[in-house]
Scaffold this motif. Structure first.
Motif, PDB file in Angstrom:
ATOM      1  N   VAL A 261       0.856  -1.176   0.000  1.00 39.67           N
ATOM      2  CA  VAL A 261       0.000   0.000   0.000  1.00 39.67           C
ATOM      3  C   VAL A 261       0.898   1.234   0.000  1.00 39.67           C
ATOM      4  O   VAL A 261       1.672   1.453   0.937  1.00 39.67           O
ATOM      5  N   GLY A 262       0.821   2.027  -1.064  1.00 42.76           N
ATOM      6  CA  GLY A 262       1.723   3.159  -1.183  1.00 42.76           C
ATOM      7  C   GLY A 262       1.053   4.402  -1.724  1.00 42.76           C
ATOM      8  O   GLY A 262      -0.081   4.373  -2.210  1.00 42.76           O
ATOM      9  N   ALA A 263       1.785   5.503  -1.629  1.00 41.28           N
ATOM     10  CA  ALA A 263       1.357   6.774  -2.205  1.00 41.28           C
ATOM     11  C   ALA A 263       2.193   7.065  -3.441  1.00 41.28           C
ATOM     12  O   ALA A 263       3.210   6.404  -3.690  1.00 41.28           O
ATOM     13  N   ALA A 264       1.786   8.066  -4.197  1.00 44.01           N
ATOM     14  CA  ALA A 264       2.491   8.401  -5.433  1.00 44.01           C
ATOM     15  C   ALA A 264       3.721   9.255  -5.186  1.00 44.01           C
ATOM     16  O   ALA A 264       4.542   9.446  -6.086  1.00 44.01           O
ATOM     17  N   ASP A 265       3.854   9.772  -3.958  1.00 45.71           N
ATOM     18  CA  ASP A 265       5.002  10.602  -3.614  1.00 45.71           C
ATOM     19  C   ASP A 265       5.317  10.397  -2.139  1.00 45.71           C
ATOM     20  O   ASP A 265       4.794   9.482  -1.513  1.00 45.71           O
ATOM     21  N   GLY A 266       6.179  11.252  -1.588  1.00 50.43           N
ATOM     22  CA  GLY A 266       6.493  11.165  -0.172  1.00 50.43           C
ATOM     23  C   GLY A 266       7.811  10.478   0.099  1.00 50.43           C
ATOM     24  O   GLY A 266       8.390   9.810  -0.766  1.00 50.43           O
ATOM     25  N   PRO A 267       8.307  10.598   1.327  1.00 50.97           N
ATOM     26  CA  PRO A 267       9.649  10.132   1.659  1.00 50.97           C
ATOM     27  C   PRO A 267       9.821   8.618   1.723  1.00 50.97           C
ATOM     28  O   PRO A 267      10.951   8.137   1.742  1.00 50.97           O
ATOM     29  N   VAL A 268       8.729   7.841   1.768  1.00 47.88           N
ATOM     30  CA  VAL A 268       8.864   6.382   1.816  1.00 47.88           C
ATOM     31  C   VAL A 268       8.595   5.745   0.453  1.00 47.88           C
ATOM     32  O   VAL A 268       8.606   4.518   0.334  1.00 47.88           O
ATOM     33  N   ALA A 284       7.372 -14.020  -3.978  1.00 47.21           N
ATOM     34  CA  ALA A 284       6.024 -13.506  -3.732  1.00 47.21           C
ATOM     35  C   ALA A 284       5.429 -12.918  -5.003  1.00 47.21           C
ATOM     36  O   ALA A 284       6.145 -12.428  -5.871  1.00 47.21           O
ATOM     37  N   ILE A 285       4.122 -12.994  -5.110  1.00 49.31           N
ATOM     38  CA  ILE A 285       3.376 -12.248  -6.121  1.00 49.31           C
ATOM     39  C   ILE A 285       3.007 -10.910  -5.485  1.00 49.31           C
ATOM     40  O   ILE A 285       2.381 -10.875  -4.424  1.00 49.31           O
ATOM     41  N   THR A 286       3.422  -9.819  -6.096  1.00 49.43           N
ATOM     42  CA  THR A 286       3.249  -8.508  -5.478  1.00 49.43           C
ATOM     43  C   THR A 286       2.089  -7.748  -6.118  1.00 49.43           C
ATOM     44  O   THR A 286       1.898  -7.779  -7.335  1.00 49.43           O
ATOM     45  N   VAL A 287       1.334  -7.057  -5.250  1.00 52.20           N
ATOM     46  CA  VAL A 287       0.175  -6.269  -5.679  1.00 52.20           C
ATOM     47  C   VAL A 287       0.365  -4.846  -5.177  1.00 52.20           C
ATOM     48  O   VAL A 287       0.481  -4.627  -3.959  1.00 52.20           O
ATOM     49  N   ALA A 288       0.413  -3.888  -6.087  1.00 46.39           N
ATOM     50  CA  ALA A 288       0.517  -2.481  -5.710  1.00 46.39           C
ATOM     51  C   ALA A 288      -0.877  -1.910  -5.488  1.00 46.39           C
ATOM     52  O   ALA A 288      -1.730  -1.992  -6.365  1.00 46.39           O
ATOM     53  N   VAL A 289      -1.097  -1.348  -4.313  1.00 45.42           N
ATOM     54  CA  VAL A 289      -2.337  -0.642  -4.013  1.00 45.42           C
ATOM     55  C   VAL A 289      -2.013   0.836  -3.994  1.00 45.42           C
ATOM     56  O   VAL A 289      -1.281   1.313  -3.126  1.00 45.42           O
ATOM     57  N   GLY A 290      -2.559   1.563  -4.975  1.00 45.04           N
ATOM     58  CA  GLY A 290      -2.205   2.970  -5.097  1.00 45.04           C
ATOM     59  C   GLY A 290      -0.790   3.114  -5.603  1.00 45.04           C
ATOM     60  O   GLY A 290      -0.354   2.411  -6.509  1.00 45.04           O
ATOM     61  N   GLY A 291      -0.054   4.041  -4.992  1.00 46.46           N
ATOM     62  CA  GLY A 291       1.330   4.246  -5.376  1.00 46.46           C
ATOM     63  C   GLY A 291       1.464   5.012  -6.683  1.00 46.46           C
ATOM     64  O   GLY A 291       0.520   5.610  -7.193  1.00 46.46           O
ATOM     65  N   SER A 292       2.660   4.947  -7.218  1.00 43.86           N
ATOM     66  CA  SER A 292       3.013   5.651  -8.445  1.00 43.86           C
ATOM     67  C   SER A 292       3.081   4.675  -9.606  1.00 43.86           C
ATOM     68  O   SER A 292       3.059   3.451  -9.414  1.00 43.86           O
ATOM     69  N   PRO A 305      -2.339   3.365 -10.224  1.00 42.55           N
ATOM     70  CA  PRO A 305      -1.606   4.415  -9.521  1.00 42.55           C
ATOM     71  C   PRO A 305      -2.537   5.521  -9.039  1.00 42.55           C
ATOM     72  O   PRO A 305      -3.624   5.725  -9.566  1.00 42.55           O
ATOM     73  N   LEU A 306      -2.066   6.241  -8.022  1.00 38.90           N
ATOM     74  CA  LEU A 306      -2.805   7.371  -7.474  1.00 38.90           C
ATOM     75  C   LEU A 306      -2.315   8.673  -8.079  1.00 38.90           C
ATOM     76  O   LEU A 306      -1.118   8.859  -8.287  1.00 38.90           O
ATOM     77  N   ASP A 307      -3.240   9.575  -8.312  1.00 39.66           N
ATOM     78  CA  ASP A 307      -2.886  10.916  -8.764  1.00 39.66           C
ATOM     79  C   ASP A 307      -3.315  11.899  -7.681  1.00 39.66           C
ATOM     80  O   ASP A 307      -4.105  12.818  -7.909  1.00 39.66           O
ATOM     81  N   VAL A 308      -2.797  11.690  -6.476  1.00 34.13           N
ATOM     82  CA  VAL A 308      -3.146  12.527  -5.337  1.00 34.13           C
ATOM     83  C   VAL A 308      -1.968  12.500  -4.371  1.00 34.13           C
ATOM     84  O   VAL A 308      -1.271  11.489  -4.255  1.00 34.13           O
ATOM     85  N   THR A 309      -1.712  13.604  -3.689  1.00 32.43           N
ATOM     86  CA  THR A 309      -0.584  13.710  -2.784  1.00 32.43           C
ATOM     87  C   THR A 309      -0.690  12.719  -1.624  1.00 32.43           C
ATOM     88  O   THR A 309      -1.785  12.311  -1.226  1.00 32.43           O
ATOM     89  N   GLU A 310       0.454  12.343  -1.062  1.00 31.96           N
ATOM     90  CA  GLU A 310       0.504  11.372   0.033  1.00 31.96           C
ATOM     91  C   GLU A 310      -0.397  11.760   1.194  1.00 31.96           C
ATOM     92  O   GLU A 310      -1.023  10.903   1.824  1.00 31.96           O
ATOM     93  N   ARG A 311      -0.498  13.044   1.500  1.00 33.86           N
ATOM     94  CA  ARG A 311      -1.294  13.472   2.649  1.00 33.86           C
ATOM     95  C   ARG A 311      -2.777  13.164   2.481  1.00 33.86           C
ATOM     96  O   ARG A 311      -3.494  13.007   3.468  1.00 33.86           O
ATOM     97  N   LEU A 312      -3.234  13.065   1.218  1.00 34.70           N
ATOM     98  CA  LEU A 312      -4.640  12.757   0.955  1.00 34.70           C
ATOM     99  C   LEU A 312      -4.850  11.349   0.408  1.00 34.70           C
ATOM    100  O   LEU A 312      -5.998  10.914   0.248  1.00 34.70           O
ATOM    101  N   ALA A 313      -3.783  10.631   0.139  1.00 34.41           N
ATOM    102  CA  ALA A 313      -3.885   9.308  -0.486  1.00 34.41           C
ATOM    103  C   ALA A 313      -4.759   8.327   0.291  1.00 34.41           C
ATOM    104  O   ALA A 313      -5.469   7.517  -0.328  1.00 34.41           O
TER     105      ALA A 313
END
Length: 356
Positions: A261-268, A284-292, A305-313
């Motif tokens: 589970v990730g955001a499209a930006d941010g320090p992590v 492992a079979i990997t599944v991206a939830v959100g992210g870039s 992918p998400l098109d929204v900043t990490e603070r609102l993701a």
């Protein structure tokens, strides 16, 4: 895969989320000045919650600390209800989070916090509930009645309340505010393209899985794991990726599905891509939830992918997984509206009531 399309109550409530978000933001955003004034002079904000409400509170804590520069934390209700501890909370705000406002343990914890000197805030979907009427300040979500046992629209509107709280205590940010107003439309776009998620449903039906995230997305990761457990009867652990690397990653092997589970930006962000690469080398079979797009490319499957900043993701990223989980439950022959052994209100050991 083909999944029967009969609408469940859970599916209907997932579909109601854009309007529930709009209604909640319309009600709470104008109150940010009031929130700022009422909480002025308090040095920390502590949250008391259970279940999905606790996962929303985890996001609230991270947003307060990273955006508003306000110390946040989680209250252990047993300190109030079992140990009867006495703490100096005269410089603290304690926020009780319960969709029904009738979670006895949280109501009792808020009363205890007030007796310890705290200013109390309620986040609930019922303005007439005991939690709301007993608090110094009540932030009522506008999710409407939620009948399915798994919390979807009540959870997402609690996350919206956390966003309002965090931005009320943080610096003015016109760009963030503009993006926040646009979030309901982004959720609606996710709902309009739900069939693309069927490969994720198929993969999660095959066996063991883990869920991982970090920072502002940690609450979302824990919520996804909780919903997989309670709705699909699958034992699923939710980990911070830092905790995952500290030992549990050794259990990841071929055939395990790892949900990142990730955001499209941010320090992590970059570390999540490195983790995806590591998990794939372990089989492992990997599944991206959100992210870039970069995280999506590093994983085998994704929710988009998400098109929204990490603070609102967290207001958007959980929605495709709600859809996945509702469809997965039906694919497994389960009733997502009424998971086995659960009800909308459950009893804890004291006895009190706790939101699912």
């Amino acid at each position: 895969m083909t999944t029967e399309t009969t609408a469940t109550q859970m599916a209907r409530e997932i579909a109601e989320q854009p309007e529930a978000l709009r209604a909640t933001l319309d009600a709470l955003l104008p109150r940010r000045g009031e929130i700022r004034d009422r909480l002025a002079g308090r040095r920390s904000v502590l949250f008391a919650a259970r279940g999905s409400s606790d996962n929303a509170a985890i996001y609230g804590r991270y947003l307060l600390e990273t955006h508003a520069g306000v110390l946040g934390g989680l209250v252990s209700p047993s300190v109030a209800t079992h140990y009867r501890g006495r703490l100096d909370l005269s410089d603290a705000v304690v926020v009780g989070v319960s969709q029904s406002g009738r979670t006895s343990e949280i109501v009792e914890t808020l009363a205890w916090a007030r007796s310890c000197g705290a200013l109390t805030v309620a986040v609930t979907n019922d303005a007439g509930s005991e939690l709301a009427t007993s608090a110094d300040l009540a932030l009522t979500t506008n999710a409407g009645t939620e009948l399915a046992v798994p919390a979807t629209k009540s959870y997402l509107t609690q996350v919206a309340a956390m966003t309002v709280l965090g931005t009320a205590l943080g610096p003015d940010d016109a760009a963030l505010d503009a993006a926040l107003v646009d979030v309901p439309d982004r959720v609606a776009a996710v709902l309009a393209d739900a069939d693309r998620l069927d490969p994720v449903v198929e993969q999660l039906s095959r066996g063991a899985s883990i869920v991982t995230g970090r920072g502002l997305m940690m609450g979302t990761a824990l919520e996804v794991a909780l919903k997989l457990e309670e709705t699909c009867a699958r034992p699923v652990r939710g980990y911070s990726y830092a905790d995952l690397r500290h030992g549990p990653i050794s259990a990841v092997q071929e055939g395990v599905t790892a949900v990142l589970v990730g955001a499209a930006d941010g320090p992590v962000h970059d570390a999540m891509i490195e983790l995806a690469d590591d998990l794939r080398t372990r089989g492992a079979i990997t599944v991206a939830v959100g992210g870039s797009p970069e995280l999506a490319a590093a994983c085998d499957l994704g929710t988009g992918p998400l098109d929204v900043t990490e603070r609102l993701a967290p207001l958007v990223a959980v929605v495709p997984m709600q859809i996945v989980i509702e469809r997965l439950a039906r694919h497994l022959g389960l009733d997502p509206d009424e998971p086995r052994g659960l009800s909308k209100i459950t009893r804890t050991d004291i006895p009190t009531q706790e939101d699912t």
